[in-house]
Design a protein around this motif. Sequence first.
Motif, mmCIF file in Angstrom:
data_model
loop_
_atom_site.group_PDB
_atom_site.id
_atom_site.type_symbol
_atom_site.label_atom_id
_atom_site.label_comp_id
_atom_site.label_asym_id
_atom_site.label_seq_id
_atom_site.Cartn_x
_atom_site.Cartn_y
_atom_site.Cartn_z
ATOM 1 N N HIS A 127 32.778 22.233 32.223
ATOM 2 C CA HIS A 127 32.162 23.420 32.804
ATOM 3 C C HIS A 127 33.217 24.339 33.427
ATOM 4 O O HIS A 127 33.267 25.542 33.179
ATOM 5 N N LEU A 185 41.414 47.270 29.015
ATOM 6 C CA LEU A 185 40.695 48.528 29.297
ATOM 7 C C LEU A 185 41.522 49.431 30.201
ATOM 8 O O LEU A 185 41.702 50.622 29.926
ATOM 9 N N LEU A 242 34.333 46.670 25.443
ATOM 10 C CA LEU A 242 34.319 45.747 26.583
ATOM 11 C C LEU A 242 32.935 45.116 26.754
ATOM 12 O O LEU A 242 32.807 43.900 26.903
ATOM 13 N N LEU A 275 30.791 36.901 25.172
ATOM 14 C CA LEU A 275 31.175 35.816 26.088
ATOM 15 C C LEU A 275 29.955 35.189 26.748
ATOM 16 O O LEU A 275 29.869 33.978 26.935
ATOM 17 N N VAL A 305 36.608 52.011 24.298
ATOM 18 C CA VAL A 305 37.027 50.852 25.092
ATOM 19 C C VAL A 305 35.851 50.271 25.881
ATOM 20 O O VAL A 305 35.664 49.049 25.923
ATOM 21 N N ALA A 318 40.352 41.292 29.047
ATOM 22 C CA ALA A 318 39.613 42.446 28.502
ATOM 23 C C ALA A 318 39.692 43.628 29.459
ATOM 24 O O ALA A 318 39.928 44.777 29.046
ATOM 25 N N VAL A 319 39.505 43.342 30.750
ATOM 26 C CA VAL A 319 39.555 44.430 31.747
ATOM 27 C C VAL A 319 40.972 45.010 31.811
ATOM 28 O O VAL A 319 41.156 46.230 31.899
ATOM 29 N N THR A 329 46.153 56.357 27.412
ATOM 30 C CA THR A 329 45.529 57.530 26.762
ATOM 31 C C THR A 329 45.441 58.715 27.726
ATOM 32 O O THR A 329 45.393 59.860 27.298
ATOM 33 N N GLN A 330 45.416 58.400 29.021
ATOM 34 C CA GLN A 330 45.445 59.509 29.994
ATOM 35 C C GLN A 330 46.840 60.119 30.047
ATOM 36 O O GLN A 330 46.992 61.331 30.153
ATOM 37 N N LEU A 375 39.483 35.429 29.941
ATOM 38 C CA LEU A 375 39.197 36.377 28.852
ATOM 39 C C LEU A 375 38.674 37.713 29.391
ATOM 40 O O LEU A 375 39.065 38.787 28.938
ATOM 41 N N VAL A 376 37.779 37.599 30.387
ATOM 42 C CA VAL A 376 37.246 38.837 30.992
ATOM 43 C C VAL A 376 38.377 39.615 31.649
ATOM 44 O O VAL A 376 38.486 40.837 31.501
ATOM 45 N N ARG A 384 47.711 61.969 26.391
ATOM 46 C CA ARG A 384 46.474 62.446 25.778
ATOM 47 C C ARG A 384 46.766 63.629 24.858
ATOM 48 O O ARG A 384 47.686 64.418 25.098
ATOM 49 N N TYR A 408 35.706 25.746 30.663
ATOM 50 C CA TYR A 408 35.146 26.866 29.896
ATOM 51 C C TYR A 408 34.960 28.103 30.786
ATOM 52 O O TYR A 408 35.188 29.229 30.368
ATOM 53 N N GLY A 409 34.545 27.786 32.010
ATOM 54 C CA GLY A 409 34.338 28.895 32.966
ATOM 55 C C GLY A 409 35.645 29.618 33.235
ATOM 56 O O GLY A 409 35.713 30.857 33.203
ATOM 57 N N TYR A 449 37.137 59.032 36.805
ATOM 58 C CA TYR A 449 37.425 58.624 35.416
ATOM 59 C C TYR A 449 36.299 57.742 34.871
ATOM 60 O O TYR A 449 35.922 57.842 33.700
ATOM 61 N N TRP A 479 27.832 26.075 26.750
ATOM 62 C CA TRP A 479 28.385 25.019 27.617
ATOM 63 C C TRP A 479 27.843 25.023 29.034
ATOM 64 O O TRP A 479 28.216 24.214 29.846
ATOM 65 N N ALA A 505 36.577 31.675 30.331
ATOM 66 C CA ALA A 505 35.795 32.920 30.270
ATOM 67 C C ALA A 505 36.334 33.948 31.252
ATOM 68 O O ALA A 505 36.465 35.142 30.928
ATOM 69 N N VAL A 519 44.700 50.680 28.281
ATOM 70 C CA VAL A 519 44.390 51.708 27.275
ATOM 71 C C VAL A 519 44.022 53.025 27.972
ATOM 72 O O VAL A 519 44.471 54.103 27.573
ATOM 73 N N SER A 520 43.223 52.903 29.037
ATOM 74 C CA SER A 520 42.823 54.120 29.766
ATOM 75 C C SER A 520 44.051 54.826 30.326
ATOM 76 O O SER A 520 44.172 56.049 30.218
ATOM 77 N N THR A 533 41.814 62.604 22.944
ATOM 78 C CA THR A 533 42.032 61.181 22.652
ATOM 79 C C THR A 533 41.669 60.289 23.841
ATOM 80 O O THR A 533 41.178 59.177 23.651
ATOM 81 N N SER A 534 41.860 60.801 25.053
ATOM 82 C CA SER A 534 41.548 59.961 26.214
ATOM 83 C C SER A 534 40.033 59.735 26.329
ATOM 84 O O SER A 534 39.587 58.669 26.738
#
Lengths: 247, 708
Positions: free
Chosen positions: B10, B28, A232, A239, A228, B24-25, B35-36, B20-21, B39, B13-14, A203, A246, B17, B31-32, A220-221
């Motif tokens: 430090h 991802l 990302l 980021l 995405v 985000a992952v 959508t799979q 947040l990552v 689909r 904030y670290g 994938y 900082w 971060a 959504v993957s 769509t996938s």
Amino acid sequence: MSRTLTIARREFTSLFYLPVAYLVLFLFLLYMGILFGMFIFYPGAPSELRGVIDFSRFGLFIIVPLMTMSFFADEYSSGRIEMLRTSPITEFQLVLGKFIGASLFYLVLVASTLIYVGLLAIYGHPDWLQTAASYLGLILMGCMFVSIGLFFSACTQNQFVAATASILTLGVFSIISELSTRLWGEISIFNWFSIPLRAPLYYLGVGPHIADFSKGVVDTSHLAYFLVFTGLFLFLTYLLLESKKWR
Amino acid sequence: MAEISHTKRHWLYGFNAVVLVAIAVAILVLVSYLTQKWRTSFDWTSGGLYSLSGSTKSLLKEAEAKQQSYELLSMYRPGERSQRVMDLLNEYARQSKAIKATDVSDVSLEETERRIRSLYTEEIKPYETTIGGFEPLAEELTKFFKQEGANVGALAQKPGASEALKRAAAETQGAFTKVLPEKLAYIANMLRKLTESTSPEWSSAASLLKTGVATNEVPSIDMLETTLKIYVDPAKRKDALPEELLPYFASAEGRFKDILAKVTAYREQLDKLQPLKVQEVLDAIGERSVVVIGPQAVKVISHEELFKRQPGSDTEEEFNGEQAVSSAILSLARPEKVKVVFVTVTPQRLTGPGGPFSDMISTLEQSNFEVMEWSPPSATPNPQAPPPSPTPPAQGAGVVWVVFPPDPPNPQMMMMGMPPPDPQPVIGATRQHMAAGGQVLFLSEASSGMMGMMGLSGYPYADLVKDFGVEVQSQYTVVQRFQREGQDGELVAFVIPAVLVQRYPETEITRPMQGLQTLFRYVSGQMGPMGMPTVVGPAKTLPEGANVKVLVETPKSPDVWGESNFSEKMEKSTFDKGQDLASPLPMAVSATRGGVAGGGGKESRIVVIGSKFFAMNPTQDEVQLVWTGREVQRILRYPGNQELFRNSVLWLAGYENMIAVSAKANAALRIGDISPGTLTAIRWGVLFLGVPFATLVIGGIVWFIRRK
């Protein structure tokens, strides 16, 4: 938004003053021209760009990093990044502006391949909607590659390092789906549990996603995959720039 | 506000971060996954190349309109092939409400068989009655034989019975009271086992009764009847039975006759049983098959039909799923097949396996046509051809004839005084067929070449097609000038009686064929070229009620023309203004005429094509390997040939809604002819050098100007 567009315009136009941009265009058109001329354009062949679009990733994973390597690395090495930080431009606007600028230049690359479509129209009978789907895939894939290139450019002030890291990453994205079929199906952790490997790696690769676009199928996938991943890496770039404040 | 230390900030904030990552992952991945799972694909190719073909969609629409529903069951065990098959079946279900796709690999075979049997209850009923009727008959026979055995035994007990009589009576009594009842009980027991299981085997049960079991000396009903016949026939009795018992059996003849009548009636009932279709279906089901359950019947698609072996390869296979599934649905939707008759003047083997049109026939059969061939009795026998017959196998309304022009006569036979082939019987039969509402696809050829050499000019069926306003100008041979590289690499022009067409007028038959190459070709015979393409177009004045549409037109080019004097020096032919016809030239037409007497008032249709051999196997089969970036694909070089023939027959049969390009043919929208010189110039002048280096030059100029 106007600040974003200003940055985008600046990045886009400045690229045309750099010799590397023309080198990128030259390499791209040479690679695509050879693909098209040797494997697609001959009497009796299907009048479609499928093969070119499908195989374009093996050229783009080198060409796009050459294009994006300087975008942030150059700002760091020249010290302009400090100036940008003190300006009213936010990191988000900066990242988005540079992404739009790089993507516009990528669109110029893509547009230059319309000459192939013209040849197909003269000597064949191309399916226009299929061609449109192929180009949609090519553009989406390029945007994803650009966002990855920008991320690595933001990671370092050395353009060579940025380009090498991008090439390696995009190279992995380009071939991993083909390799995945030769890997183990899953990894066993001390026989306690196993993690499936083949399907996620398949994938992750760009190949199966661009393949459907290139043959004229918009799924769509696959759309989600490109959008995405582009999002990302843009977010990671944002980021990264934020963290410089900082760190 | 309390100040936080540098290290703490430090870390803070670290951590922020990292979170947040991680988010985000996670987005991802989510959504993957979503959508799979849900689909949706949009096939942007104009012909729906990667979705179901137009003809399949038409078929499904028809099923929906008729409120017929079909269930597609995949028996494939999980794996790559199973996924491919289920993807296709789901696509059918997605396309139409009339279709339901189910993966039954985890359902027991018995359960699937039970479902199929339930559809054939009416067919099974006669079997149930007949097989079920054996047990009462067996009981009656047992009672009868025991009684007769006892009677014969009583003979031996009588005072003064001879030793021979005693011995014969004992043997017969044993057979009647023990052996025969045991055998009958054995058969009844076997029948119960076969028919009372969860999957009753009615065919096997009937077969047991019809043939018996040789190894166990269990008699069939036939044998039982034959045996009983001995007892009712004095002559046979005398030959087969012990002499001492003959008086007794003479007196018992009436009783034996009664029981024989019952056995005969049962045997006749057994003989009337038709082979069970359900048994054929059940026998065909395997772990690697797809079952199509229709409103009234079931069709099983085997693995070999779904994944066809590529010619010459033991391992490579081609997924033929859509064709196989659609053919199965079509045959269930329309159990009555339209007949297509290939008609020739002299007997030929056109349609059998290995015949010159076998591939085209297979394509027609997949479109639910029944193909046959016919030729009237001829002076030129052909032992390899089916025997000629004075009457065609099918004619009139609802039947399509494909009428071939007569073959050139054998020169040696003509020298021996044999007459040339006489097209009159075919002309007469075709006229009758058309008068009765039948439709015809006429194939024609140029009358130069072999036919001209034999002095046979003109199209023999000209009068038949003239009634529809069609004119065959067979005096013209359609030729095209091509170029090839000579021995020294120079380009040499040559002219051949063949033409390549890729664009077509917009008609019902040709609309889906745009861009597909069709080659109208000739065949090299011992005496020269045969079946050369010719000009077929609308007549200058059309009869009343006739409507003619041009289906195929040659490209407009100085390299294509209608040659009036095509000779042996064909390669050197040139266009003679005033004598030859300039392109574009019509080469195929469809024509209709108002209702005819026998056609129930329906319009009468014909198609006339100016090529005799365009649908022959070598042209149809010609494939080329094409690299698609991911794989090498085998595609037809001239897919238009097959499409033109098939679409014409569909149109003639009144199946216009089934006319759509097949997926395979669609894969072959091709780049047209490019001369080697032009190709080299484009490759090097534009693609490899011109365009890429132009960017370098522009870059150099920009750099130079900025530097200045």
